[in-house]
Design a protein around this motif. Structure first.
Motif, PDB file in Angstrom:
ATOM      1  N   ALA A   1     -83.073  -6.727  55.688  1.00 19.08           N
ATOM      2  CA  ALA A   1     -83.571  -6.050  54.490  1.00 19.08           C
ATOM      3  C   ALA A   1     -85.085  -6.078  54.431  1.00 19.08           C
ATOM      4  N   SER A   2     -85.689  -7.187  54.847  1.00 22.91           N
ATOM      5  CA  SER A   2     -87.147  -7.332  54.738  1.00 22.91           C
ATOM      6  C   SER A   2     -87.894  -6.434  55.716  1.00 22.91           C
ATOM      7  N   GLN A   3     -87.260  -6.084  56.837  1.00 26.33           N
ATOM      8  CA  GLN A   3     -87.936  -5.267  57.849  1.00 26.33           C
ATOM      9  C   GLN A   3     -87.439  -3.828  57.892  1.00 26.33           C
TER      10      GLN A   3
ATOM     11  N   ILE B   1     -75.637  -2.825  52.233  1.00 22.41           N
ATOM     12  CA  ILE B   1     -77.003  -2.561  52.687  1.00 22.41           C
ATOM     13  C   ILE B   1     -77.843  -1.975  51.568  1.00 22.41           C
ATOM     14  N   MET B   2     -77.279  -1.035  50.831  1.00 28.07           N
ATOM     15  CA  MET B   2     -77.997  -0.452  49.696  1.00 28.07           C
ATOM     16  C   MET B   2     -78.397  -1.543  48.699  1.00 28.07           C
TER      17      MET B   2
ATOM     18  N   PHE C   1     -81.079   2.876  43.999  1.00 27.39           N
ATOM     19  CA  PHE C   1     -81.642   3.166  45.314  1.00 27.39           C
ATOM     20  C   PHE C   1     -82.512   4.422  45.275  1.00 27.39           C
ATOM     21  N   LEU C   2     -82.000   5.477  44.645  1.00 28.07           N
ATOM     22  CA  LEU C   2     -82.751   6.733  44.559  1.00 28.07           C
ATOM     23  C   LEU C   2     -84.002   6.588  43.694  1.00 28.07           C
ATOM     24  N   ASP C   3     -83.862   5.870  42.598  1.00 28.66           N
ATOM     25  CA  ASP C   3     -85.018   5.668  41.706  1.00 28.66           C
ATOM     26  C   ASP C   3     -86.138   4.925  42.417  1.00 28.66           C
TER      27      ASP C   3
ATOM     28  N   ASN D   1     -82.498  -5.313  46.317  1.00 28.24           N
ATOM     29  CA  ASN D   1     -82.796  -6.677  45.893  1.00 28.24           C
ATOM     30  C   ASN D   1     -84.087  -7.231  46.497  1.00 28.24           C
ATOM     31  N   THR D   2     -84.693  -6.514  47.449  1.00 30.37           N
ATOM     32  CA  THR D   2     -85.954  -6.977  48.027  1.00 30.37           C
ATOM     33  C   THR D   2     -87.083  -6.805  47.011  1.00 30.37           C
ATOM     34  N   PRO D   3     -88.154  -7.606  47.104  1.00 27.88           N
ATOM     35  CA  PRO D   3     -89.287  -7.465  46.181  1.00 27.88           C
ATOM     36  C   PRO D   3     -89.877  -6.057  46.230  1.00 27.88           C
ATOM     37  N   LYS D   4     -90.197  -5.509  45.080  1.00 33.47           N
ATOM     38  CA  LYS D   4     -90.749  -4.155  45.017  1.00 33.47           C
ATOM     39  C   LYS D   4     -92.130  -4.116  45.662  1.00 33.47           C
ATOM     40  N   ARG D   5     -92.407  -2.978  46.333  1.00 32.49           N
ATOM     41  CA  ARG D   5     -93.700  -2.784  46.991  1.00 32.49           C
ATOM     42  C   ARG D   5     -94.270  -1.431  46.603  1.00 32.49           C
TER      43      ARG D   5
END
Length: 621
Positions: A295-297, A316-317, A350-352, A322-326
């Motif tokens: 998820a991180s990569q 996967i979605m 996911f789309l948002d 759940n990963t930190p927003k960037r």
């Protein structure tokens, strides 16, 4: 006359608006119908070609038409279609020289993770006219030997890093006279041969067509293992005809030769192999192959390789969300996501977060004979049903008694069709166009998946084991699975296999395995209710060591409940429904509860504090 012309052109101009209002999916349905007919015609024409046209032939076409186009991007390696063709030729020629006992029609087991050698070896074996069994590289000991034996393989080819796992079963393999090759330059274990050295001197000349002259559309192409209620994985037979139809999956979703597809799902799975790899061969696309999902990569890889198409399963979605927003979450070229098993709320999130990506949710199973595609992008649906699709692949939703675990039948013994809007079991008629091949060396389980006397006496349908619902707008939705299988982290877990493993522990009397839901997580996580033998006690460390040695991570029961006795029905079937409903809340369950703790390598007492952290999402499962 002028008035009539005005009315005509006004009506013509208003037609699209009227269609959008009255039939909002008219144009998407029309495009889908045309696409379905195009793919069907292509399939029919290929079936009529002489000599027989297989998936391998489609790959060879792409190698000639686009030899320098990148086919596999893996870490810092780049393999064109020509490179892939030549490397597979070297493997095929090496096998011809050094494995004299291997003949066209034989089966070879491939025990390997996601790496280019997996693809090279599969193509090489296809060129030799051999079927290939894809062994899950996470399985060990008894499960590994079972999977190998049930496909009837004469040769095992393993990755270098899996030598130790092979050693565990090597005595049994040697007794059977199995040739074992390891993709390494050196191998000191007696009975195992290093294969990489043999490749250096092998020529990269093409194999003659005569090598596969005996292969027909009914011949097994690959074996893909699927869990069920038998306790151990079953080898679903994917014949050459089924493999040929798999070419259409990505083509039907708008994937083009210019697309770059991110493949991080296991190649031994249906999604990774049939959809990701076989679909890419049809479209002539480039595949970015990754050893495993991260998820991180994920998005960094997508940016690095200019990925345009991603594959997913529902988990996967969620992991990505759940990963930190960037700040660069929407900075990518991904335009299409293809997969299955995503919940509506995750789909929206996911789309948002990641932008205007077309999501093509679909439904299919490894051995099943019917599938659906959500070509409209309707959030939450697995597909849209229509007359043409149902004519080609007859299916029906029937009423199902989940407590008795069987279809509901009327007084004449036929199944009862579920009304529109109500949940029912999906069954699909077994026909020449929609066959069901079954499982290797397992006629009992093959027959078990057949449901007879469904709508008429004597008819035979494939039992999907999945509960569905069709709404009044013709969208179909997945509801749940029936039977003794639950899904966790994208893998099907057979409760009987886990039960058998637990009961091998010396202090365990009985075990009842089931899946429980955890807030914020897809699927159901494993839990076991066990009874301890008289005069003995539950040992969390020993239990952890046993399940870690015999089960892949996704199948290990996360929670264990200690009971005085396992409850059974009047017909001596283990009762699960009540246990599932009670879950793993120590405030509601009076029996002792334990949780698997990887760091401590033991099962530790489940406290109210740990339970709260699980429900809040702070405890990683």
């Amino acid at each position: 006359m002028y008035l009539l012309v005005s009315i005509f052109f006004t009506s013509l101009a208003l037609t699209p608006l009227l269609l959008k209002t009255i039939y909002p999916y008219f144009w998407k349905d029309a495009v889908y119908f045309v696409d379905l007919l195009r793919i069907l015609l292509k399939y029919i024409l290929r079936r009529r070609r002489t000599p027989l046209f297989m998936v391998l032939d489609r790959f060879l076409e792409q190698s000639v038409a686009h030899p320098d186009r990148a086919f596999i991007l893996f870490e810092n390696e780049n393999y064109s279609y020509r490179d892939t063709d030549r490397r597979s030729n070297k493997i095929a020629n090496a096998l011809q020289k050094h494995c004299s006992g291997l003949r066209a029609g034989d089966t070879v087991a491939l025990f390997m993770g996601n790496e280019p050698a997996f693809i090279f070896t599969w193509l090489a074996l296809a060129k030799r006219g051999c079927a290939v069994a894809f062994l899950n590289h996470n399985i060990r000991s008894r499960s590994l030997l079972h999977c190998f034996n049930c496909c009837g393989a004469k040769v095992l080819i393993a990755a270098a890093e899996l030598q130790e796992a092979v050693k565990e079963v090597l005595p049994s393999l040697r007794e059977q006279g199995v040739c074992v090759y390891v993709m390494a330059k050196q191998c000191d274990s007696p009975g195992m041969m290093a294969f990489s050295d043999l490749l250096e001197d092998a020529p990269d000349t093409p194999r003659p067509l005569s090598d596969r002259s005996g292969v027909t559309f009914r011949s097994p192409a690959v074996y893909i293992y699927t869990s069920g209620t038998t306790g151990l994985p079953k080898a679903a037979v994917v014949n050459q005809n089924r493999l040929l139809t798999a070419l259409a999956v990505l083509d039907s979703t708008g994937v083009t030769p210019g697309d770059v597809i991110y493949l991080n799902l296991p190649l031994y799975h249906t999604a990774g192999f049939l959809v990701g790899l076989i679909g890419s061969i049809e479209t002539g696309s480039t595949v970015v192959l990754r050893r495993k999902f991260s998820a991180s990569q994920f998005w960094d890889d997508c940016r690095k390789y200019n990925v345009t198409v991603i594959q997913y399963i529902g988990e996967i979605m969620r992991y990505l969300c759940n990963t930190p927003k960037r700040d660069d979450d929407k900075d990518h070229q991904v335009r299409l996501a293809i997969g299955n098993g995503v919940r509506a709320e995750i789909w929206k999130e996911f789309l948002d977060r990641f932008g205007n990506i077309q999501v093509r949710e679909f439904y299919a199973s490894t051995e099943g004979n019917v599938g659906f595609v959500n070509y409209t992008g309707k959030i939450g649906a697995i597909g849209r049903v229509n007359f043409l699709h149902r004519t080609l692949f007859p299916y029906v939703l029937i009423k199902y008694n989940t407590e008795r675990d069987e279809p509901i039948r009327d007084t004449s013994g036929l199944c009862v069709e579920s009304p529109r809007g109500e949940t029912g079991l999906l069954v699909s008629k077994i026909t020449d166009i929609a066959p069901f091949v079954g499982y290797a060396k397992n006629s009992q389980q093959t027959e078990k998946k057949k449901l007879r006397d469904v709508l008429r006496k004597g008819d035979v349908y494939f039992n999907s084991g999945d509960l569905m619902k069709i709404d009044h707008d013709n969208f179909i939705y997945f509801q749940d699975r029936v039977g003794d299988t639950f899904r966790w982290k994208g893998e099907n877990v057979a409760t009987t296999e886990v039960t058998d493993t637990l009961t091998l522990i010396d202090f365990v009397q009985e075990a009842n395995v089931y899946g429980v839901q955890v807030p914020g997580n897809e699927g159901r996580i494993g839990m076991a209710a066990i009874t301890v033998k008289e005069g003995q006690h539950f040992d969390g460390t020993k239990t952890f060591s046993h399940v870690a040695s015999n089960l892949p991570a996704y199948a290990r029961p996360r929670f264990i409940r200690i009971q005085n006795a396992v409850e059974v029905t009047s017909t001596f079937k283990q009762m699960k429904m009540k246990l599932v409903e009670e879950g793993f809340d120590p405030a509601c369950v009076t029996d002792p509860l334990y949780i698997l703790q990887d760091r401590e390598q033991s099962y530790m007492l489940l406290t109210g504090q740990v339970y709260s952290s699980i429900v809040s999402g702070n405890f990683k499962l």
